[in-house]
Each structure stands twice: as C-alpha cells, then as structure tokens.
Design a protein around this motif. Structure first.
Motif, short mmCIF file in Angstrom:
data_model
loop_
_atom_site.label_atom_id
_atom_site.label_comp_id
_atom_site.label_asym_id
_atom_site.label_seq_id
_atom_site.Cartn_x
_atom_site.Cartn_y
_atom_site.Cartn_z
N ALA A 29 51.59 1.72 -26.14
CA ALA A 29 50.38 0.71 -26.13
C ALA A 29 50.27 0.08 -27.94
O ALA A 29 49.85 -1.24 -27.72
N PHE A 30 50.66 0.49 -28.59
CA PHE A 30 50.17 -0.43 -29.88
C PHE A 30 50.97 -1.46 -30.04
O PHE A 30 50.33 -2.46 -30.98
N ARG A 39 48.05 -13.03 -23.88
CA ARG A 39 45.81 -11.93 -24.14
C ARG A 39 45.61 -13.11 -24.69
O ARG A 39 46.35 -14.08 -26.03
N ALA A 40 44.07 -14.11 -24.66
CA ALA A 40 43.51 -14.51 -25.39
C ALA A 40 42.74 -13.58 -26.39
O ALA A 40 42.87 -12.50 -26.94
N GLU A 41 42.28 -13.87 -27.89
CA GLU A 41 41.70 -13.47 -28.96
C GLU A 41 40.33 -12.51 -28.74
O GLU A 41 40.98 -11.80 -29.36
N ASP A 46 42.83 -4.97 -26.22
CA ASP A 46 42.92 -4.34 -24.56
C ASP A 46 43.55 -3.22 -24.71
O ASP A 46 43.01 -2.20 -23.79
N PRO A 47 44.53 -3.11 -24.82
CA PRO A 47 45.64 -2.28 -24.70
C PRO A 47 45.57 -1.13 -25.51
O PRO A 47 45.72 -0.22 -25.08
N ASP A 154 35.57 -4.40 -19.46
CA ASP A 154 36.76 -5.72 -19.60
C ASP A 154 38.20 -5.55 -19.98
O ASP A 154 38.56 -6.22 -19.83
N ALA A 155 38.47 -4.96 -20.34
CA ALA A 155 40.16 -4.58 -20.33
C ALA A 155 40.58 -4.66 -19.71
O ALA A 155 41.76 -4.73 -19.55
N LEU A 156 39.97 -2.86 -18.67
CA LEU A 156 40.52 -3.00 -17.46
C LEU A 156 40.74 -4.34 -16.73
O LEU A 156 41.52 -4.78 -16.15
N LEU A 157 39.79 -5.09 -16.16
CA LEU A 157 39.65 -6.25 -15.89
C LEU A 157 40.32 -7.64 -16.66
O LEU A 157 40.34 -8.40 -15.93
N HIS A 158 40.95 -7.27 -17.59
CA HIS A 158 40.82 -8.23 -18.01
C HIS A 158 40.15 -9.44 -18.19
O HIS A 158 40.80 -11.07 -18.15
N THR A 159 39.23 -9.34 -18.36
CA THR A 159 38.05 -10.07 -18.51
C THR A 159 38.09 -11.04 -19.92
O THR A 159 39.03 -11.21 -20.58
#
Length: 161
Positions: A29-30, A39-41, A46-47, A154-159
């Motif tokens: 994850a790190f 990924r956007a800023e 998220d990870p 939000d992290a899960l759904l990658h919003t």
C-alpha cells in the motif's frame, strides 16, 4: 444456487481486501502511494486510506525524511487518521525553524486534527507569523483553513472532485 453466489461474492471481497484493502501488505500500500500512478491529486492517499492502520507506521517513518516527495500528503493523511504516534514528529517539524514553512503549516494542521487542546494553543502561538505557518494558524483559528480528509468511501470508489 444462492450458496454459490454468496461464496463468489465473499471470495471477490477477500481478493479485493488482499489486493487493495485492509488485508493488503502495508508495504504494498505504501509503495502504491509513493508510485502515485493513475490518481489525481485528491486521490493520492487512497491506497493508505484503504490499507488502514497497519500502513501508518511506514508513513510516519517517511515523513521524517525532509526529501520525501509526497511528504505533505503523508503528513495530512496521518493527521486525518489521528495517528497519535506521529504527534512528537509533527511537533518537531512545526517548531523547527529550518523546516520549510509549508511543512510546518501541514504539521500544525495535523496536530489540530489530533489534539483539540494543543492544536488551538499552538495555532495561537504561531498566528502572528507572516509565512504559511502563520496563515495556516490564523485559518485554523478562524475555521477557514481547508481540512481535506479523504473518506474510506471516496477512496474505495476512487471519486475525484
């Protein structure tokens, strides 16, 4: 048939949990956070958010490195996670005059999230400064400083905002 469907759903959840979620190796994850691919800023942490508490010690060690490329995001993540073990590190960053003012401001904002007593007291102490640390302190005290904490959903759904 329902048993097979339920078994498949559970299996899919376990696969996800081991590949991206809370059962993922903290080092993976790190590494995903540091790589920051696709990924956007606003999605950078998220990870870390999805990995949960086991990744926090790795992030904590990383913020001690002044040259860590994603240091600001890592500091913010640990503040949002209310990671108590990072409190002395945040205090050291914030009070070190040789640190860049934006890292010092980030450390103050993280302390603000972790400690509702010390955060405001420290913000008052630094509110008279003219640099980013002072602007952060004044903004926190006025309630106008943006505190961006990524939710698990939000992290899960990658919003993306």
């Amino acid at each position: 048939m329902a048993i097979i469907g339920g078994s498949l759903a559970i299996s899919a959840c376990l696969v996800w949990a081991r590949s991206e979620g809370p059962l993922r190796a903290p080092e993976a994850a790190f590494s995903d956070f540091v790589t920051a691919e696709d990924r956007a800023e606003d999605q950078l942490t998220d990870p870390l958010v999805l990995a949960g508490p086991r990744v926090r010690p790795l992030v904590h060690e990383a913020i001690k490195d002044r040259t860590f490329r994603l240091r600001r995001y890592a500091i913010g993540y640990l503040g949002c996670a209310k990671y108590e073990a990072a409190r002395p590190t945040f205090l050291a960053i914030m009070t070190d005059e040789s640190e860049k003012d934006y890292f010092r401001g980030d450390a103050l904002a993280a302390l603000w999230l972790i400690d509702p007593t010390a955060g405001p007291r420290l913000a008052k102490d630094y509110s008279g400064r003219t640099d980013l640390l002072g602007r952060t302190a004044r903004g926190l005290l006025a309630g106008s400083w943006p505190q961006f904490c990524r939710s698990w959903k939000d992290a899960l759904l990658h919003t993306h905002e």
